[in-house]
Design a protein around this motif. Structure first.
Motif, mmCIF file in Angstrom:
data_model
loop_
_atom_site.group_PDB
_atom_site.id
_atom_site.type_symbol
_atom_site.label_atom_id
_atom_site.label_comp_id
_atom_site.label_asym_id
_atom_site.label_seq_id
_atom_site.Cartn_x
_atom_site.Cartn_y
_atom_site.Cartn_z
ATOM 1 N N GLY A 158 -11.455 -19.634 -2.833
ATOM 2 C CA GLY A 158 -12.881 -19.734 -2.627
ATOM 3 C C GLY A 158 -13.201 -19.858 -1.154
ATOM 4 N N ALA A 159 -14.481 -20.046 -0.892
ATOM 5 C CA ALA A 159 -14.952 -20.208 0.479
ATOM 6 C C ALA A 159 -16.178 -21.101 0.435
ATOM 7 C CB ALA A 159 -15.267 -18.850 1.103
ATOM 8 N N GLU A 160 -16.801 -21.302 1.594
ATOM 9 C CA GLU A 160 -18.026 -22.103 1.633
ATOM 10 C C GLU A 160 -18.961 -21.479 2.655
ATOM 11 O OE1 GLU A 160 -18.776 -24.504 4.498
ATOM 12 O OE2 GLU A 160 -17.384 -23.053 5.352
ATOM 13 N N ASN A 161 -20.242 -21.417 2.276
ATOM 14 C CA ASN A 161 -21.231 -20.837 3.177
ATOM 15 C C ASN A 161 -22.610 -21.066 2.587
ATOM 16 O OD1 ASN A 161 -22.375 -19.197 5.318
ATOM 17 N ND2 ASN A 161 -20.358 -18.227 5.464
ATOM 18 N N ASN A 162 -23.621 -20.494 3.236
ATOM 19 C CA ASN A 162 -24.970 -20.627 2.706
ATOM 20 C C ASN A 162 -25.287 -19.481 1.737
ATOM 21 O OD1 ASN A 162 -25.857 -18.353 4.312
ATOM 22 N ND2 ASN A 162 -26.050 -19.731 6.048
ATOM 23 N N TRP A 163 -26.415 -19.601 1.053
ATOM 24 C CA TRP A 163 -26.777 -18.625 0.030
ATOM 25 C C TRP A 163 -26.915 -17.197 0.549
ATOM 26 C CZ3 TRP A 163 -26.594 -18.502 -5.045
ATOM 27 C CH2 TRP A 163 -26.571 -19.700 -5.768
ATOM 28 N N PRO A 164 -27.684 -16.953 1.597
ATOM 29 C CA PRO A 164 -27.839 -15.570 2.046
ATOM 30 C C PRO A 164 -26.531 -14.903 2.448
ATOM 31 C CG PRO A 164 -29.616 -16.906 2.911
ATOM 32 C CD PRO A 164 -28.627 -17.859 2.300
ATOM 33 N N SER A 165 -25.644 -15.652 3.104
ATOM 34 C CA SER A 165 -24.357 -15.069 3.499
ATOM 35 C C SER A 165 -23.508 -14.732 2.274
ATOM 36 C CB SER A 165 -23.596 -16.034 4.414
ATOM 37 O OG SER A 165 -24.279 -16.221 5.630
ATOM 38 N N TYR A 166 -23.529 -15.615 1.296
ATOM 39 C CA TYR A 166 -22.780 -15.422 0.044
ATOM 40 C C TYR A 166 -23.208 -14.145 -0.670
ATOM 41 C CZ TYR A 166 -21.657 -16.653 -4.900
ATOM 42 O OH TYR A 166 -21.230 -16.675 -6.207
ATOM 43 N N ILE A 167 -24.512 -13.899 -0.726
ATOM 44 C CA ILE A 167 -25.015 -12.732 -1.452
ATOM 45 C C ILE A 167 -24.923 -11.461 -0.619
ATOM 46 C CG2 ILE A 167 -27.060 -11.707 -2.517
ATOM 47 C CD1 ILE A 167 -25.758 -13.911 -4.189
ATOM 48 N N SER A 168 -25.299 -11.523 0.658
ATOM 49 C CA SER A 168 -25.335 -10.302 1.482
ATOM 50 C C SER A 168 -23.954 -9.688 1.671
ATOM 51 C CB SER A 168 -25.959 -10.612 2.843
ATOM 52 O OG SER A 168 -25.156 -11.516 3.588
ATOM 53 N N THR A 169 -22.906 -10.515 1.613
ATOM 54 C CA THR A 169 -21.536 -10.013 1.758
ATOM 55 C C THR A 169 -20.925 -9.606 0.422
ATOM 56 O OG1 THR A 169 -20.778 -12.305 1.604
ATOM 57 C CG2 THR A 169 -21.043 -11.389 3.816
ATOM 58 N N ARG A 170 -21.681 -9.813 -0.674
ATOM 59 C CA ARG A 170 -21.237 -9.506 -2.034
ATOM 60 C C ARG A 170 -20.029 -10.340 -2.453
ATOM 61 N NH1 ARG A 170 -24.377 -5.308 -3.386
ATOM 62 N NH2 ARG A 170 -23.381 -5.094 -5.422
ATOM 63 N N HIS A 171 -19.847 -11.482 -1.827
ATOM 64 C CA HIS A 171 -18.752 -12.369 -2.230
ATOM 65 C C HIS A 171 -18.936 -12.871 -3.662
ATOM 66 C CE1 HIS A 171 -17.614 -13.508 2.205
ATOM 67 N NE2 HIS A 171 -17.386 -12.232 1.922
ATOM 68 N N TYR A 172 -20.190 -12.884 -4.121
ATOM 69 C CA TYR A 172 -20.458 -13.354 -5.482
ATOM 70 C C TYR A 172 -19.823 -12.458 -6.543
ATOM 71 C CZ TYR A 172 -24.035 -9.696 -5.866
ATOM 72 O OH TYR A 172 -24.686 -8.479 -5.901
ATOM 73 N N GLU A 173 -19.485 -11.236 -6.187
ATOM 74 C CA GLU A 173 -18.857 -10.324 -7.146
ATOM 75 C C GLU A 173 -17.465 -10.808 -7.549
ATOM 76 O OE1 GLU A 173 -20.914 -6.126 -5.634
ATOM 77 O OE2 GLU A 173 -18.834 -6.601 -5.086
ATOM 78 N N VAL A 174 -16.781 -11.493 -6.642
ATOM 79 C CA VAL A 174 -15.408 -11.935 -6.922
ATOM 80 C C VAL A 174 -15.271 -13.450 -6.977
ATOM 81 C CG1 VAL A 174 -14.186 -9.871 -6.143
ATOM 82 C CG2 VAL A 174 -14.932 -11.549 -4.449
ATOM 83 N N ALA A 175 -16.307 -14.155 -6.554
ATOM 84 C CA ALA A 175 -16.315 -15.621 -6.637
ATOM 85 C C ALA A 175 -17.671 -16.016 -7.217
ATOM 86 C CB ALA A 175 -16.100 -16.238 -5.263
ATOM 87 N N PRO A 176 -17.823 -15.950 -8.550
ATOM 88 C CA PRO A 176 -19.142 -16.055 -9.170
ATOM 89 C C PRO A 176 -19.651 -17.473 -9.407
ATOM 90 C CG PRO A 176 -17.501 -15.599 -10.847
ATOM 91 C CD PRO A 176 -16.770 -15.586 -9.529
ATOM 92 N N TYR A 177 -18.930 -18.495 -8.949
ATOM 93 C CA TYR A 177 -19.365 -19.878 -9.143
ATOM 94 C C TYR A 177 -19.822 -20.462 -7.801
ATOM 95 C CZ TYR A 177 -16.683 -19.332 -13.446
ATOM 96 O OH TYR A 177 -16.186 -18.885 -14.645
ATOM 97 N N PHE A 178 -21.105 -20.773 -7.700
ATOM 98 C CA PHE A 178 -21.632 -21.365 -6.463
ATOM 99 C C PHE A 178 -22.076 -22.790 -6.747
ATOM 100 C CE2 PHE A 178 -24.334 -22.431 -2.965
ATOM 101 C CZ PHE A 178 -23.894 -21.670 -1.890
ATOM 102 N N SER A 179 -21.492 -23.741 -6.014
ATOM 103 C CA SER A 179 -21.797 -25.163 -6.199
ATOM 104 C C SER A 179 -22.543 -25.688 -4.973
ATOM 105 C CB SER A 179 -20.500 -25.955 -6.405
ATOM 106 O OG SER A 179 -19.777 -25.439 -7.510
ATOM 107 N N GLU A 180 -23.750 -26.175 -5.196
ATOM 108 C CA GLU A 180 -24.630 -26.587 -4.102
ATOM 109 C C GLU A 180 -24.306 -28.012 -3.630
ATOM 110 O OE1 GLU A 180 -28.725 -24.315 -4.173
ATOM 111 O OE2 GLU A 180 -28.561 -25.623 -5.926
ATOM 112 N N THR A 181 -23.194 -28.142 -2.944
ATOM 113 C CA THR A 181 -22.779 -29.450 -2.437
ATOM 114 C C THR A 181 -23.513 -29.834 -1.156
ATOM 115 O OG1 THR A 181 -20.950 -28.320 -1.354
ATOM 116 C CG2 THR A 181 -20.479 -29.402 -3.458
ATOM 117 N N GLY A 182 -23.959 -28.854 -0.387
ATOM 118 C CA GLY A 182 -24.659 -29.147 0.861
ATOM 119 C C GLY A 182 -23.814 -29.948 1.834
#
Length: 338
Positions: free
Chosen positions: A215-239
């Motif tokens: 996995g990795a860690e980043n903010n929402w726009p970076s996660y979606i714009s890079t299409r990382h969500y296609e291979v890492a579909p669990y996003f946990s809002e730990t802040g």
């Protein structure tokens, strides 16, 4: 690679020549000469920070009947964040937008904003950076040939993973998590029980596909714009980090303005913050909708206290006596808003 580098050098040469001429024209104590401010951003055209600086340029042009304007160079046209900071320090570039963590080794007070779990919420962060603490951090840059103008949001960073969400630090045990190559970031992820894995951001997608990282860690726009969500579909809002961006100006440029123009530039920069935040909030909302539409999973309303309780060693290592009064003020603001 060499062709791209040559183009960049040529563009930079043009910028430096134009900037020198503009500075010469601005030496008038009344600040009456026309002035084009050159501004760099490593992020792409259309990104909230880029659009905010464009707004700043329009604001200045309207207030001065076109005497002061801004020309933006997004998408890393003038180099990386580190290189544009250095160029600004030596007076070759008027302004640049940078991740504040990139200033940590230059201006010690900026390390404050890189500390984990520093802010309780977006509202808490905005109250802090808009107040005396934020202004103190911006003004501290003058000792390093820079002038801080504004602080922009980058949102709360969350963990995104390939196999499971992260509701508690125990879920991170043994996972290989990509992080930027930052001492504070490395120490934080290690304290949470994961194995921090520094990696170029451009390599993260492939690293997730090949299971080099979990996995990795980043903010929402970076996660979606890079299409990382296609291979890492669990996003946990730990802040766990809410490290902001900064808009900074060369001190050489700043000192060539009259006091009246300095006040106007600062006013325009502050006005640009509202524009950036509105665009940012919409982009975050759109990113969350994109994940859910793709079938991914978002974990919100996480109890962050178990995460915070593990941060003692990180704060012991990185909090200097110089930072302690600011930490106390940030905590006071949090308690007053509770």
């Amino acid at each position: 690679m060499e062709a791209g580098l040559n183009i960049r050098r040529r563009d930079l040469g043009t910028l430096l020549a134009g900037g020198s001429l503009a500075l010469a024209g601005c030496s008038d104590a009344g600040g009456s000469s026309d002035r084009v401010l050159f501004s760099a951003d490593a992020l792409p055209d259309g990104y909230p920070t880029v659009e905010a600086v464009k707004f700043m340029g329009k604001y200045l042009a309207e207030k001065t009947d076109g005497r002061l304007t801004v020309r933006t160079y997004p998408g890393g046209q003038l180099g990386s964040e580190g290189s544009t900071i250095e160029i600004a320090m030596f007076g070759g570039l008027d302004m640049t937008r940078t991740f504040s963590a990139a200033l940590n080794n230059i201006a010690p007070l900026t390390k404050l904003f890189s500390l984990p779990f520093l802010f309780r919420s977006t509202a808490h962060q905005r109250e802090v950076v808009d107040g005396e603490v934020g202004e103190a951090i911006l003004e501290s840059l003058t000792d390093y040939r820079l002038r801080g103008l504004a602080i922009y949001d980058t949102g709360g960073r969350g963990f995104y993973t390939t196999e499971r969400p992260i509701p508690h630090p125990s879920a991170l045990q043994g996972l290989k998590i990509r992080v930027p190559n930052s001492d504070i970031y490395l120490a934080t992820i290690r304290a949470l029980g994961a194995n921090p894995t520094p990696m170029n951001f451009s390599e993260v997608y492939q690293g997730l596909v090949q299971k080099v990282i979990d996995g990795a860690e980043n903010n929402w726009p970076s996660y979606i714009s890079t299409r990382h969500y296609e291979v890492a579909p669990y996003f946990s809002e730990t802040g766990h980090f809410m490290t902001p961006d900064m808009l900074i100006m060369s001190l050489r440029t700043w000192e060539n303005f009259s006091p009246e123009d300095q006040a106007l530039v600062k006013e325009a920069a502050r006005a640009s913050v509202t524009v950036m935040r509105n665009l940012w909030d919409q982009r975050v909302a759109d990113s969350k909708a994109a994940l859910l539409a793709s079938g991914g999973e978002m974990l919100s309303d996480i109890n962050t206290e178990p995460f915070r309780e593990l941060m003692g060693p990180v704060y012991e290592q990185f909090v200097t006596p110089e930072l302690k009064p600011y930490l106390e003020e940030i905590e006071r603001i949090a308690e007053a808003s509770a």
